[in-house]
Design an enzyme around this catalytic site. Structure first.
Site, PDB file in Angstrom:
ATOM      1  N   LYS A 171       0.826  -1.203   0.000  1.00 31.95           N
ATOM      2  CA  LYS A 171       0.000   0.000   0.000  1.00 31.95           C
ATOM      3  C   LYS A 171       0.863   1.257   0.000  1.00 31.95           C
ATOM      4  O   LYS A 171       0.553   2.241  -0.686  1.00 31.95           O
ATOM      5  CB  LYS A 171      -0.931  -0.001   1.219  1.00 31.95           C
ATOM      6  CG  LYS A 171      -1.756   1.274   1.390  1.00 31.95           C
ATOM      7  CD  LYS A 171      -2.648   1.562   0.188  1.00 31.95           C
ATOM      8  CE  LYS A 171      -3.377   2.896   0.301  1.00 31.95           C
ATOM      9  NZ  LYS A 171      -4.326   2.972   1.413  1.00 31.95           N
ATOM     10  N   LYS A 239       0.373  11.913   5.730  1.00 30.74           N
ATOM     11  CA  LYS A 239       0.716  10.875   6.712  1.00 30.74           C
ATOM     12  C   LYS A 239       1.349   9.678   6.024  1.00 30.74           C
ATOM     13  O   LYS A 239       2.367   9.138   6.484  1.00 30.74           O
ATOM     14  CB  LYS A 239      -0.552  10.463   7.472  1.00 30.74           C
ATOM     15  CG  LYS A 239      -0.357   9.375   8.514  1.00 30.74           C
ATOM     16  CD  LYS A 239      -0.661   7.980   8.002  1.00 30.74           C
ATOM     17  CE  LYS A 239      -2.129   7.807   7.663  1.00 30.74           C
ATOM     18  NZ  LYS A 239      -2.425   6.402   7.247  1.00 30.74           N
TER      19      LYS A 239
END
Length: 294
Positions: A171, A239
């Site tokens: 991811k 993030k």
């Protein structure tokens, strides 16, 4: 019919939980803000006052949370999932968190007889609603096979990629490409604008070229229209870019483009674009003001 739990009912978690409920499973839900669970409870889900209570009612618990800290707190806190877990429970963490944290949490869970999978997703609210997410899974193969049918309710393309933490690693690789490419598009718009070419005109040209990927093709028109309604918030991309840079350090991979993008996204976040779609990085580069600015 299986007894499932779902913790984290944000923009992505709610439609994912709804799909499991609509598939006929018993669903127990928890969210830090209870009001976000009201619609699902009205549709037949059961409310639990804590992650511990979710675990007590479930054979499989899904988590869809904001970051590594949230996953750790929900799993290991005094009222966390592990506090209420029976041996044999499977936890499927679909959050995007640091691979090292995911592995550590899986090891802690295993000491209590709980199996954990990391299964972050690629896709936004639309695919979450339609059940067409792409899912990357790390963890014990036997547990993956046990929940494969449930993952099939949530996603169309499901990739088992190895041991705990590997789903998170894939991811991060995906989001490295997304973050860097959307910044490149924003820089192209800014460069054109400084040269006197309006973004709308430049987009007419760019959108016909092979350099524009499907994800950029989807976002480019919205950028020109000034539509930054969030499908994936800019603060979350920042993030993830931070996670990518740190993960690169840990494994000895050079990620200079991700490092630059992270700093750009950080600046945009700090200047009011945090909750806008991550494509709003283009608006920041074009010196536009966030919607709430005077």
């Amino acid at each position: 019919m299986r007894s499932l739990g779902f913790i984290g009912l944000g923009r992505m978690g709610t439609p994912m939980a709804r799909r499991l409920l609509q598939a006929g499973h018993r669903l127990t839900v928890h969210n830090r803000t209870r009001s976000k669970a009201e619609a699902l409870v009205a549709e037949g889900a059961q409310w639990a006052d804590s992650p511990r209570a979710v675990a007590q009612a479930s054979e499989v618990v899904f988590m869809m949370l904001a970051d590594s800290q949230a996953s750790e707190a929900v799993l290991t806190g005094p009222e966390g999932v592990l506090a209420g877990a029976r041996e044999g429970l499977i936890v499927v963490d679909m959050s995007t968190i640091a691979p090292a944290v995911s592995r550590r949490l899986a090891e802690q869970a295993a000491r209590q007889g709980v199996t954990m999978l990391d299964a972050p997703v690629s896709g936004s609210v639309g695919p979450a609603t339609e059940g067409t997410l792409t899912i990357f899974v790390g963890g014990p193969r036997e547990a993956f096979e046990t929940v494969r049918d449930l993952l099939g309710i949530l996603g169309r393309d499901i990739h088992y990629v190895g041991e705990n933490g590997m789903g998170c690693a894939v991811k991060l690789a995906v989001n490295l490409i997304l973050g860097v490419s959307i910044q490149a598009l924003g820089e192209a718009f800014a460069l054109g604008a400084r040269a006197g070419i309006p973004p709308a005109r430049l987009w007419e040209i760019l959108s016909d070229l092979a350099v524009i990927s499907p994800s950029l093709r989807h976002k480019g028109g919205k950028i020109v229209q000034g539509d930054f309604a969030p499908s994936f918030a800019l603060r979350l991309m920042e993030k993830d870019l931070s996670l990518i840079v740190e993960f690169g350090r840990q494994v000895g991979a050079s990620t200079p483009l991700a490092a630059v993008a992270q700093q750009t996204f950080l600046a945009a976040r700090e200047h009011g674009w945090a909750e806008a779609d991550y494509s709003a990085i283009a608006a920041w580069l074009l010196d536009q003001q966030p919607p709430h600015a005077g």
